[in-house]
Scaffold this motif. Structure first.
Motif, PDB file in Angstrom:
ATOM      1  N   LEU A 218       0.821  -1.020  -0.033  1.00 13.28           N
ATOM      2  CA  LEU A 218       0.200  -0.042  -0.054  1.00 13.28           C
ATOM      3  C   LEU A 218       0.924   1.300  -0.141  1.00 13.28           C
ATOM      4  CD1 LEU A 218      -2.559  -1.071   2.739  1.00 13.28           C
ATOM      5  CD2 LEU A 218      -3.020  -1.260   0.157  1.00 13.28           C
ATOM      6  N   ALA A 219       1.878   1.305   0.708  1.00 11.80           N
ATOM      7  CA  ALA A 219       2.697   2.521   0.864  1.00 11.80           C
ATOM      8  C   ALA A 219       4.084   2.174   1.463  1.00 11.80           C
ATOM      9  CB  ALA A 219       1.901   3.602   1.880  1.00 11.80           C
ATOM     10  N   GLU A 220       5.311   3.069   0.931  1.00  9.99           N
ATOM     11  CA  GLU A 220       6.512   2.855   1.464  1.00  9.99           C
ATOM     12  C   GLU A 220       6.552   4.189   2.618  1.00  9.99           C
ATOM     13  OE1 GLU A 220       9.643   2.676  -1.139  1.00  9.99           O
ATOM     14  OE2 GLU A 220       9.052   0.671  -1.873  1.00  9.99           O
ATOM     15  N   LEU A 221       6.822   3.944   3.798  1.00  9.29           N
ATOM     16  CA  LEU A 221       6.918   4.909   4.753  1.00  9.29           C
ATOM     17  C   LEU A 221       8.176   5.687   4.765  1.00  9.29           C
ATOM     18  CD1 LEU A 221       4.349   3.092   5.715  1.00  9.29           C
ATOM     19  CD2 LEU A 221       5.190   3.716   8.003  1.00  9.29           C
ATOM     20  N   PRO A 222       8.205   6.930   5.363  1.00 11.81           N
ATOM     21  CA  PRO A 222       9.469   7.450   5.271  1.00 11.81           C
ATOM     22  C   PRO A 222      10.876   6.633   6.143  1.00 11.81           C
ATOM     23  CG  PRO A 222       7.871   8.769   6.323  1.00 11.81           C
ATOM     24  CD  PRO A 222       7.052   7.631   6.152  1.00 11.81           C
ATOM     25  N   ARG A 223      11.829   6.843   5.207  1.00 14.66           N
ATOM     26  CA  ARG A 223      13.151   6.084   5.834  1.00 14.66           C
ATOM     27  C   ARG A 223      13.516   6.461   7.150  1.00 14.66           C
ATOM     28  NH1 ARG A 223      17.066   7.951   3.122  1.00 14.66           N
ATOM     29  NH2 ARG A 223      18.412   6.139   3.059  1.00 14.66           N
ATOM     30  N   LEU A 224      13.708   5.579   8.121  1.00 17.35           N
ATOM     31  CA  LEU A 224      14.120   5.940   9.572  1.00 17.35           C
ATOM     32  C   LEU A 224      15.309   5.396   9.795  1.00 17.35           C
ATOM     33  CD1 LEU A 224      10.530   4.860  10.661  1.00 17.35           C
ATOM     34  CD2 LEU A 224      11.313   7.042  10.273  1.00 17.35           C
ATOM     35  N   TRP A 225      16.149   6.091  10.645  1.00 15.57           N
ATOM     36  CA  TRP A 225      17.626   5.726  11.047  1.00 15.57           C
ATOM     37  C   TRP A 225      17.657   5.010  12.419  1.00 15.57           C
ATOM     38  CZ3 TRP A 225      21.378   9.169  13.438  1.00 15.57           C
ATOM     39  CH2 TRP A 225      22.502   8.797  13.604  1.00 15.57           C
ATOM     40  N   ILE A 226      18.412   3.987  12.412  1.00 16.67           N
ATOM     41  CA  ILE A 226      18.711   3.139  13.703  1.00 16.67           C
ATOM     42  C   ILE A 226      19.963   3.537  14.137  1.00 16.67           C
ATOM     43  CG2 ILE A 226      18.331   1.323  14.998  1.00 16.67           C
ATOM     44  CD1 ILE A 226      16.190   0.344  13.571  1.00 16.67           C
ATOM     45  N   PRO A 227      20.463   4.444  14.951  1.00 18.70           N
ATOM     46  CA  PRO A 227      21.773   4.645  15.154  1.00 18.70           C
ATOM     47  C   PRO A 227      22.596   3.467  15.831  1.00 18.70           C
ATOM     48  CG  PRO A 227      20.439   6.537  15.969  1.00 18.70           C
ATOM     49  CD  PRO A 227      19.465   5.494  15.848  1.00 18.70           C
ATOM     50  N   VAL A 228      22.223   3.086  16.722  1.00 19.62           N
ATOM     51  CA  VAL A 228      22.971   1.736  17.081  1.00 19.62           C
ATOM     52  C   VAL A 228      23.267   0.711  16.233  1.00 19.62           C
ATOM     53  CG1 VAL A 228      20.778   0.165  17.694  1.00 19.62           C
ATOM     54  CG2 VAL A 228      22.900   0.282  19.234  1.00 19.62           C
ATOM     55  N   SER A 229      22.437   0.501  15.158  1.00 18.30           N
ATOM     56  CA  SER A 229      23.139  -0.341  14.196  1.00 18.30           C
ATOM     57  C   SER A 229      23.688   0.376  12.960  1.00 18.30           C
ATOM     58  CB  SER A 229      22.060  -1.357  14.023  1.00 18.30           C
ATOM     59  OG  SER A 229      20.737  -1.012  13.427  1.00 18.30           O
ATOM     60  N   ASP A 230      23.047   1.782  12.815  1.00 22.97           N
ATOM     61  CA  ASP A 230      23.345   2.314  11.464  1.00 22.97           C
ATOM     62  C   ASP A 230      22.493   1.912  10.277  1.00 22.97           C
ATOM     63  OD1 ASP A 230      24.421   4.468  10.445  1.00 22.97           O
ATOM     64  OD2 ASP A 230      26.174   3.427   9.483  1.00 22.97           O
ATOM     65  N   PHE A 231      21.378   0.960  10.647  1.00 21.24           N
ATOM     66  CA  PHE A 231      20.536   0.754   9.634  1.00 21.24           C
ATOM     67  C   PHE A 231      19.481   1.922   9.367  1.00 21.24           C
ATOM     68  CE2 PHE A 231      21.858  -3.316  10.431  1.00 21.24           C
ATOM     69  CZ  PHE A 231      21.507  -4.317   9.391  1.00 21.24           C
ATOM     70  N   VAL A 232      19.346   2.262   7.972  1.00 15.47           N
ATOM     71  CA  VAL A 232      18.010   2.969   7.457  1.00 15.47           C
ATOM     72  C   VAL A 232      17.182   1.891   7.057  1.00 15.47           C
ATOM     73  CG1 VAL A 232      17.548   4.789   5.850  1.00 15.47           C
ATOM     74  CG2 VAL A 232      19.947   4.729   6.911  1.00 15.47           C
ATOM     75  N   VAL A 233      16.075   2.122   7.793  1.00 20.99           N
ATOM     76  CA  VAL A 233      14.821   1.167   7.445  1.00 20.99           C
ATOM     77  C   VAL A 233      13.735   1.807   6.822  1.00 20.99           C
ATOM     78  CG1 VAL A 233      13.443  -0.337   8.708  1.00 20.99           C
ATOM     79  CG2 VAL A 233      15.667  -0.033   9.474  1.00 20.99           C
ATOM     80  N   THR A 234      13.248   1.308   5.715  1.00 23.01           N
ATOM     81  CA  THR A 234      12.076   1.699   5.254  1.00 23.01           C
ATOM     82  C   THR A 234      10.846   0.876   5.496  1.00 23.01           C
ATOM     83  OG1 THR A 234      13.084   2.606   3.331  1.00 23.01           O
ATOM     84  CG2 THR A 234      10.750   2.183   3.182  1.00 23.01           C
ATOM     85  N   PRO A 235       9.896   1.062   6.513  1.00 28.29           N
ATOM     86  CA  PRO A 235       8.526   0.220   6.813  1.00 28.29           C
ATOM     87  C   PRO A 235       7.837   0.253   5.389  1.00 28.29           C
ATOM     88  CG  PRO A 235       8.952   1.913   8.434  1.00 28.29           C
ATOM     89  CD  PRO A 235       9.909   2.287   7.421  1.00 28.29           C
ATOM     90  N   VAL A 236       7.551  -0.708   5.220  1.00 29.60           N
ATOM     91  CA  VAL A 236       6.374  -0.876   3.921  1.00 29.60           C
ATOM     92  C   VAL A 236       5.214  -1.369   4.529  1.00 29.60           C
ATOM     93  CG1 VAL A 236       6.055  -2.426   1.962  1.00 29.60           C
ATOM     94  CG2 VAL A 236       8.369  -1.647   2.443  1.00 29.60           C
ATOM     95  N   LEU A 237       4.076  -0.482   4.207  1.00 32.03           N
ATOM     96  CA  LEU A 237       2.868  -0.909   4.659  1.00 32.03           C
ATOM     97  C   LEU A 237       2.279  -1.817   3.568  1.00 32.03           C
ATOM     98  CD1 LEU A 237       0.383  -0.418   7.026  1.00 32.03           C
ATOM     99  CD2 LEU A 237      -0.191   1.473   5.337  1.00 32.03           C
ATOM    100  N   ALA A 238       1.339  -2.985   4.161  1.00 31.30           N
ATOM    101  CA  ALA A 238       0.798  -3.729   3.087  1.00 31.30           C
ATOM    102  C   ALA A 238      -0.385  -4.422   3.831  1.00 31.30           C
ATOM    103  CB  ALA A 238       1.727  -4.974   2.557  1.00 31.30           C
ATOM    104  N   TRP A 239      -1.433  -4.776   2.726  1.00 30.00           N
ATOM    105  CA  TRP A 239      -2.384  -5.557   3.066  1.00 30.00           C
ATOM    106  C   TRP A 239      -2.468  -6.794   2.872  1.00 30.00           C
ATOM    107  CZ3 TRP A 239      -6.613  -6.419   5.573  1.00 30.00           C
ATOM    108  CH2 TRP A 239      -7.908  -6.927   4.988  1.00 30.00           C
TER     109      TRP A 239
END
Length: 229
Positions: free
Chosen positions: A105-126
């Motif tokens: 349905l949508a790709e949410l804003p990219r979010l940074w997790i400093p402790v692992s230095d991952f940049v995560v895109t949550p993907v909303l789906a039905w």
């Protein structure tokens, strides 16, 4: 064939049209660097329990995030076309999810997790065609469950957790899982955006010693008591 999401998803999808990183976290996502990854926020519905979200629990023997509930997902592969492809591939590898049963349905804003230095895109789906799922690699995934939204928004199941480092963030207790960290932060934001959240008063509990490091992103920084009323 185009799959239309159910009506109860419409308020959330409308709100996500104007969503910004700041709606999920106070941490700015770096313009460069960070390891690209994606998670699948999979919403479904079951008779008798209503809307739900798919959550897995990582094996207690893992070196990172041991025993921690999470959305299916992981780091991007070079072959992945986009964040949605990453999230669906990871969900298939982790819990045997059939990508054909899902409508992104949508790709949410990219979010940074400093402790692992991952940049995560949550993907909303039905999850238009739900089917049984299970851990494909028990050494990595211990358990998988569909957590009803009604249970997540129940004030009795909402709290904040305190990590030994002093970090405090939102959490949910449902179906034997204590959902905290990045996953709980994203869930908390989506429940508010969808109009499902209920008023609750924040109680703080100490995080059980699972061995997982805090993930200070997606609403997981300490919040004002006034925001919990």
């Amino acid at each position: 064939m185009t799959r239309q999401p159910p009506g109860w998803l419409e308020p959330l999808l409308t709100r996500l049209g104007s969503a910004r990183t700041e709606d999920f976290t106070r941490l700015a996502t770096p313009a460069e660097g960070g390891r690209e990854s994606a998670v699948l926020v999979l919403l479904g519905e079951e008779p008798g329990t209503g809307p739900d979200v798919l959550i897995l629990q990582r094996a207690a023997t893992l070196r990172n995030h041991a025993g921690q509930p999470a959305f299916p997902g992981g780091a991007a592969d070079p072959e992945d076309a986009d964040a949605s492809a990453t999230a669906l591939r990871e969900a298939n590898e982790e819990v045997n999810l059939d990508p054909a049963s899902v409508t992104v349905l949508a790709e949410l804003p990219r979010l940074w997790i400093p402790v692992s230095d991952f940049v995560v895109t949550p993907v909303l789906a039905w999850w238009h065609t739900p089917h049984p799922v299970h851990p494909r690699e028990p050494a990595e995934v211990a358990h998988v469950a569909r957590l009803p939204i009604a249970e997540l928004v129940d004030p009795a199941n909402r709290m904040r957790v305190r990590h030994p480092s002093g970090w405090i963030g939102p959490a949910f207790s449902a179906r034997g899982m204590l959902v905290w960290g990045f996953t709980a932060g994203v869930l908390a934001a989506l429940l508010e955006m969808g109009g499902w959240a209920r008023p609750w008063r924040g109680r703080v509990i100490d995080l059980p010693p699972i061995g997982a490091a805090p993930a200070p992103s997606a609403g997981t920084e300490e919040v004002d008591e006034s925001a919990l009323r």
